[in-house]
Design a protein around this motif. Structure first.
Motif, PDB file in Angstrom:
ATOM      1  N   LEU A   1     138.359  47.534  66.097  1.00 53.17           N
ATOM      2  CA  LEU A   1     138.447  47.467  64.638  1.00 53.17           C
ATOM      3  C   LEU A   1     137.834  46.175  64.123  1.00 53.17           C
ATOM      4  O   LEU A   1     137.097  46.181  63.120  1.00 53.17           O
ATOM      5  N   LEU A   2     138.101  45.071  64.810  1.00 54.29           N
ATOM      6  CA  LEU A   2     137.550  43.782  64.418  1.00 54.29           C
ATOM      7  C   LEU A   2     136.023  43.801  64.470  1.00 54.29           C
ATOM      8  O   LEU A   2     135.342  43.418  63.508  1.00 54.29           O
ATOM      9  N   VAL A   3     135.476  44.240  65.596  1.00 56.71           N
ATOM     10  CA  VAL A   3     134.015  44.244  65.766  1.00 56.71           C
ATOM     11  C   VAL A   3     133.354  45.157  64.743  1.00 56.71           C
ATOM     12  O   VAL A   3     132.360  44.777  64.101  1.00 56.71           O
ATOM     13  N   ASN A   4     133.887  46.342  64.555  1.00 55.81           N
ATOM     14  CA  ASN A   4     133.271  47.292  63.629  1.00 55.81           C
ATOM     15  C   ASN A   4     133.332  46.797  62.190  1.00 55.81           C
ATOM     16  O   ASN A   4     132.353  46.913  61.434  1.00 55.81           O
ATOM     17  N   THR A   5     134.480  46.236  61.813  1.00 56.24           N
ATOM     18  CA  THR A   5     134.626  45.756  60.436  1.00 56.24           C
ATOM     19  C   THR A   5     133.724  44.566  60.166  1.00 56.24           C
ATOM     20  O   THR A   5     133.014  44.523  59.158  1.00 56.24           O
ATOM     21  N   VAL A   6     133.738  43.583  61.059  1.00 56.79           N
ATOM     22  CA  VAL A   6     132.936  42.379  60.850  1.00 56.79           C
ATOM     23  C   VAL A   6     131.448  42.705  60.917  1.00 56.79           C
ATOM     24  O   VAL A   6     130.644  42.205  60.107  1.00 56.79           O
TER      25      VAL A   6
ATOM     26  N   GLN B   1     125.930  45.674  68.443  1.00 57.06           N
ATOM     27  CA  GLN B   1     125.815  46.017  67.023  1.00 57.06           C
ATOM     28  C   GLN B   1     124.898  45.090  66.231  1.00 57.06           C
ATOM     29  O   GLN B   1     124.307  45.505  65.240  1.00 57.06           O
ATOM     30  N   LEU B   2     124.773  43.826  66.675  1.00 58.03           N
ATOM     31  CA  LEU B   2     124.115  42.854  65.805  1.00 58.03           C
ATOM     32  C   LEU B   2     122.985  42.043  66.427  1.00 58.03           C
ATOM     33  O   LEU B   2     122.206  41.413  65.702  1.00 58.03           O
ATOM     34  N   ALA B   3     122.891  42.022  67.745  1.00 54.23           N
ATOM     35  CA  ALA B   3     122.016  41.032  68.390  1.00 54.23           C
ATOM     36  C   ALA B   3     120.552  41.138  67.973  1.00 54.23           C
ATOM     37  O   ALA B   3     119.838  40.138  67.936  1.00 54.23           O
TER      38      ALA B   3
ATOM     39  N   PRO C   1     117.583  40.709  62.243  1.00 60.83           N
ATOM     40  CA  PRO C   1     116.805  39.527  61.864  1.00 60.83           C
ATOM     41  C   PRO C   1     117.635  38.434  61.191  1.00 60.83           C
ATOM     42  O   PRO C   1     117.205  37.282  61.159  1.00 60.83           O
ATOM     43  N   TYR C   2     118.783  38.794  60.660  1.00 58.00           N
ATOM     44  CA  TYR C   2     119.621  37.816  59.971  1.00 58.00           C
ATOM     45  C   TYR C   2     120.626  37.145  60.906  1.00 58.00           C
ATOM     46  O   TYR C   2     121.422  36.322  60.476  1.00 58.00           O
ATOM     47  N   ILE C   3     120.611  37.500  62.187  1.00 57.90           N
ATOM     48  CA  ILE C   3     121.502  36.899  63.181  1.00 57.90           C
ATOM     49  C   ILE C   3     120.720  35.874  64.000  1.00 57.90           C
ATOM     50  O   ILE C   3     119.680  36.196  64.577  1.00 57.90           O
TER      51      ILE C   3
END
Length: 397
Positions: free
Chosen positions: A378-383, A315-317, A320-322
């Motif tokens: 739920l944790l991964v999607n929310t965060v 989801q995030l890798a 650009p902000y990670i």
């Protein structure tokens, strides 16, 4: 202005909790939250775990406290259990991680004096956190935490974390070093995971120079990284290892374990505590260790932690902000390129508890070992959604 009865030592979020169940905790208004912080790596078995609840209730009806001037059978049983799971020789029980680390520091200093070193020194790491007593505060590698509490305790020499050459350089110029003290993974420092060979190389350096290797596993221990202790991912054994946090699942207890020459340092009168290892604390800790073993929670933490890491990468890798997504087991950090200090507040609004560490840039996740896959999703999607919103990529609609 009137002084409040509680000292102003915490920046608390505006929520108060009433009860919990498993990975969920409920506030006084009845709203529920997915607890991805576990009281900062404490409630590894989640809230209101039946085995811990039963052990505490039964023991409270028998004997809560007994002085260490007398034999405490549950303390002996817990010591045997901890040495069995750790491979260490003996253990001293206190009430917290800071106390466990104080005991480790005292072992190192007494070991130095046994070698006729008048001013024994311990190599500690930048960006580390070992506690808030004066000695553990002095060992901690965070200037902001230390500021205003000088003079600090002497006898600590700082090296960059995950930098073996810096350690070797210190040893080339200082003959008073008696130990190296290090977290296998830096928790407060932002979930900093060292090279795979780091601990093995530190062990080799300690063996070469006759130093004690002290591992602070206050946050990494008790199954959190996928093994009972993080060093068990390697082939090494420490001379001293400290643990607390998850050991009592919320009941205060800390332990300093020693092996070999370090296990023979203390004698009667060299160290002590009033409450450490009392029957109630030991009953709680025994229930925790037995549950971790019986329910194979180390293995679960390893597999679920990898699943969460992989899901965050999906989801995030590429954002650009990670800066980096890292971790081991259920000890996970998402480092942002810019400060994300308000994310804890936004997450609370969305029903997830987490915190921000590592200089305000690392989202730290320490879910309970009993979290299931649907809760992990739920944790991964929310965060992930919150981070995208915070970075301005998504709207709040």
């Amino acid at each position: 202005m009137a002084i409040q009865p509680l000292m102003n030592t915490y920046n608390r979020l505006s929520v108060a909790f009433d009860h919990g169940q498993g990975a969920w905790i409920y506030d006084t208004d009845g709203h529920k939250y997915l607890d991805a912080l576990s009281g900062i790596a404490v409630t590894g078995l989640g809230h209101a775990h039946p085995a811990v609840t039963e052990a505490i209730c039964q023991q409270a009806g028998k004997l809560i406290h007994c002085s260490n001037l007398y034999t405490i059978p549950l303390q002996q049983e817990l010591a045997e259990k901890l040495t069995q799971v750790s491979g260490m020789d003996n253990v001293f029980f206190g009430n917290s991680g800071a106390e466990a680390n104080e005991a480790a520091i005292k072992i190192a200093r007494r070991y130095g004096h046994s070698r006729q070193i008048d001013k024994p020194a311990i190599i500690v790491m930048e960006n580390s956190f070992h506690g808030r007593t004066l000695a553990t505060l002095s060992a901690t590698g965070n200037r902001a935490t230390q500021a205003g509490f000088e003079p600090l305790v002497s006898g600590f020499i700082r090296a960059p974390f995950n930098n073996l050459e810096a350690v070797k350089q210190i040893l080339r110029s200082n003959n008073d070093v008696v130990a190296i003290m290090v977290e296998p993974i830096q928790g407060e420092g932002g979930i900093q995971v060292p090279d795979n060979s780091y601990l093995e190389n530190l062990r080799a350096i300690c063996d070469e120079h006759d130093l004690l290797l002290i591992l602070d596993e206050v946050q990494t221990g008790n199954g959190r990284t996928g093994r009972y202790f993080a060093y068990q991912h390697t082939s090494i054994m420490p001379d001293v290892v400290t643990t607390a946090k998850g050991l009592g699942n919320g009941f205060p207890i800390g332990a300093c374990l020693a092996r070999g020459k370090a296990a023979e340092i203390f004698g009667p009168g060299n160290h002590g505590t009033t409450y450490g290892g009392n029957p109630l604390a030991c009953a709680a800790a025994l229930a925790v260790i037995n549950t971790i073993e019986q329910d194979k929670l180390c293995q679960h933490a390893a597999s679920l932690g990898q699943y969460i890491l992989d899901s965050f990468h999906i989801q995030l890798a590429d954002k650009p902000y990670i800066k980096e997504i890292r971790g081991k087991g259920l000890m996970i950090g998402i480092e942002l390129k810019d400060a994300g200090t308000e994310l804890a507040v936004l997450a609370k609004v969305k029903g997830v508890l987490l915190n921000i560490t590592g200089g305000g840039r690392v989202v730290r996740l320490l879910p309970p070992l009993i979290m299931n896959q649907s809760e992990a999703d739920l944790l991964v999607n929310t965060v992930s959604s919150l981070i995208r919103i915070y970075a301005g990529e998504d709207s709040t609609d």
